[in-house]
Scaffold this motif. Structure first.
Motif, short mmCIF file in Angstrom:
data_model
loop_
_atom_site.label_atom_id
_atom_site.label_comp_id
_atom_site.label_asym_id
_atom_site.label_seq_id
_atom_site.Cartn_x
_atom_site.Cartn_y
_atom_site.Cartn_z
N ARG A 69 0.81 -1.22 0.00
CA ARG A 69 0.00 0.00 0.00
C ARG A 69 0.84 1.27 0.00
O ARG A 69 0.56 2.18 -0.80
N THR A 72 2.21 1.66 -3.58
CA THR A 72 1.25 2.09 -4.59
C THR A 72 0.73 3.50 -4.33
O THR A 72 0.33 4.19 -5.27
N GLN A 73 0.72 3.94 -3.08
CA GLN A 73 0.39 5.34 -2.82
C GLN A 73 1.38 6.27 -3.50
O GLN A 73 1.00 7.29 -4.08
N GLU A 75 3.22 5.50 -6.09
CA GLU A 75 3.05 5.32 -7.53
C GLU A 75 1.88 6.17 -8.05
O GLU A 75 1.90 6.63 -9.19
N TYR A 76 0.88 6.38 -7.22
CA TYR A 76 -0.27 7.21 -7.61
C TYR A 76 0.19 8.58 -8.09
O TYR A 76 -0.37 9.15 -9.04
N ARG A 79 1.31 8.35 -11.73
CA ARG A 79 0.26 7.95 -12.68
C ARG A 79 -0.85 8.99 -12.79
O ARG A 79 -1.40 9.21 -13.88
N ILE A 80 -1.19 9.63 -11.68
CA ILE A 80 -2.35 10.50 -11.63
C ILE A 80 -2.00 11.90 -11.08
O ILE A 80 -2.26 12.92 -11.70
N GLY A 81 -1.43 11.92 -9.89
CA GLY A 81 -1.25 13.18 -9.17
C GLY A 81 -0.41 14.20 -9.91
O GLY A 81 -0.70 15.41 -9.87
N TRP A 256 2.13 12.61 -5.06
CA TRP A 256 1.37 11.57 -4.37
C TRP A 256 0.63 12.12 -3.16
O TRP A 256 -0.31 11.50 -2.66
N GLN A 260 -3.61 14.60 -4.75
CA GLN A 260 -4.83 13.86 -4.42
C GLN A 260 -6.06 14.74 -4.70
O GLN A 260 -6.00 15.97 -4.55
#
Length: 299
Positions: A69, A72-73, A75-76, A79-81, A256, A260
């Motif tokens: 976890r 992957t936080q 990694e967020y 990918r997104i943030g 990350w 958010q």
């Protein structure tokens, strides 16, 4: 009997009280140099057992391995943030400096491409975010990390990096000199001032303070400052420094955390506060270092 010395117990730089300094002037009479620092980081799911990791982030979800976890936080952010943060920055005419791990340059080519399209300047952020530089390393090991990181930057970006920020600001007492010998001319690891200053390395290096008080990870993740407080934290700091004049302000952003969906609106509000500050010089870390060297006659 030992004779006390002024300042800290090292010779990396001399002690300097702000009232004793000559004024530092920014281009066009600006009162505050502002640098936006985005972190592009790669965390290993299973780093080598001999590697050092910031203990503040160890065992975040229990004492098991691997820690999926937390991994992957982080990694967020890539990918997104990151892209949410870049969208928030649009329209503010702020220059971007990116602190990138060498492994991140290799593993996230699309992110690198998009950051380059935004005109970002890259500073070296070590090899992996999960491998800090520490005094437990030998001089040879540390020099090798710096050399490998530098080669990766040259190969992927086509340019040799000038600036360095250690993973989680990790260093040994010899790191600044090793960086200077490797051709680096500015360092972002030391949050001990409101102005850049010179390290007594050979050749000299510019230290650009990267304050932790408004760093998003330190403030929002570790200290758990309420998200609603973030815009005022950024705005009040920038306004106070601009009022004093001749100061620098690094806005350190980790996608990350600040990328958010429930936080990005507070980033937008913080950027609005920053845009309202009078007398701002928007610069990259390299531009700040170059200006300081010219101003001091040090380069």
């Amino acid at each position: 009997m030992t004779t006390p010395r002024r300042g800290m117990d090292h010779d990396l730089y001399p002690f300097s009280a702000m009232p004793d300094r000559s004024p530092l002037h920014w281009p066009d009479g600006a009162r505050l140099a502002v640098c936006v620092l985005i972190h592009l980081e790669y965390y290993e799911l299973e780093p080598p057992e001999t590697s050092w990791k910031d203990p503040r982030f160890t065992g975040e979800y229990g004492f098991y391995f691997p820690e999926y976890r937390p991994f992957t936080q982080r990694e967020y952010g890539n990918r997104i943030g990151l892209f949410r943060v870049l969208n928030a920055l649009q329209g503010h005419d702020l220059k971007l400096t990116v602190a990138a791990n060498a492994a991140a340059l290799e593993r996230y080519p699309r992110a690198v491409e998009i950051l380059q399209s935004h005109g970002a300047e890259f500073v070296a952020h070590g090899e992996y975010q999960s491998r800090m530089l520490t005094s437990d390393m030998t001089k040879t090991e540390e020099r090798a990390v710096i050399a490998r990181t530098t080669r990766t930057f040259e190969r992927i970006l086509g340019v040799r990096p000038r600036g360095w920020l250690g993973p989680d600001s990790g260093e040994s007492a010899r790191t600044p000199q090793l960086l200077a010998e490797a051709g680096y001319d500015h360092l972002l690891d030391w949050p001990n001032d409101d102005q850049p200053y010179l390290f007594q390395t050979t050749p000299p290096m510019v230290s650009i303070p990267n304050q932790m008080e408004w760093d998003d990870v330190t403030a929002l993740w570790l200290r758990k400052v309420p998200n609603q407080r973030y815009p005022d934290l950024v705005g009040e700091a920038a306004e106070g420094l601009a009022a004093e004049g001749g100061r620098s302000f690094l806005l350190s952003l980790h996608p990350w955390v600040i990328g958010q969906p429930h936080r990005v609106k507070y980033l937008r509000a913080a950027l609005g506060r920053l845009a309202a500050v009078d007398g701002v010089w928007r610069a990259t870390a390299g531009e700040i270092a170059s200006h300081c060297c010219r101003f001091w006659g040090a380069g």
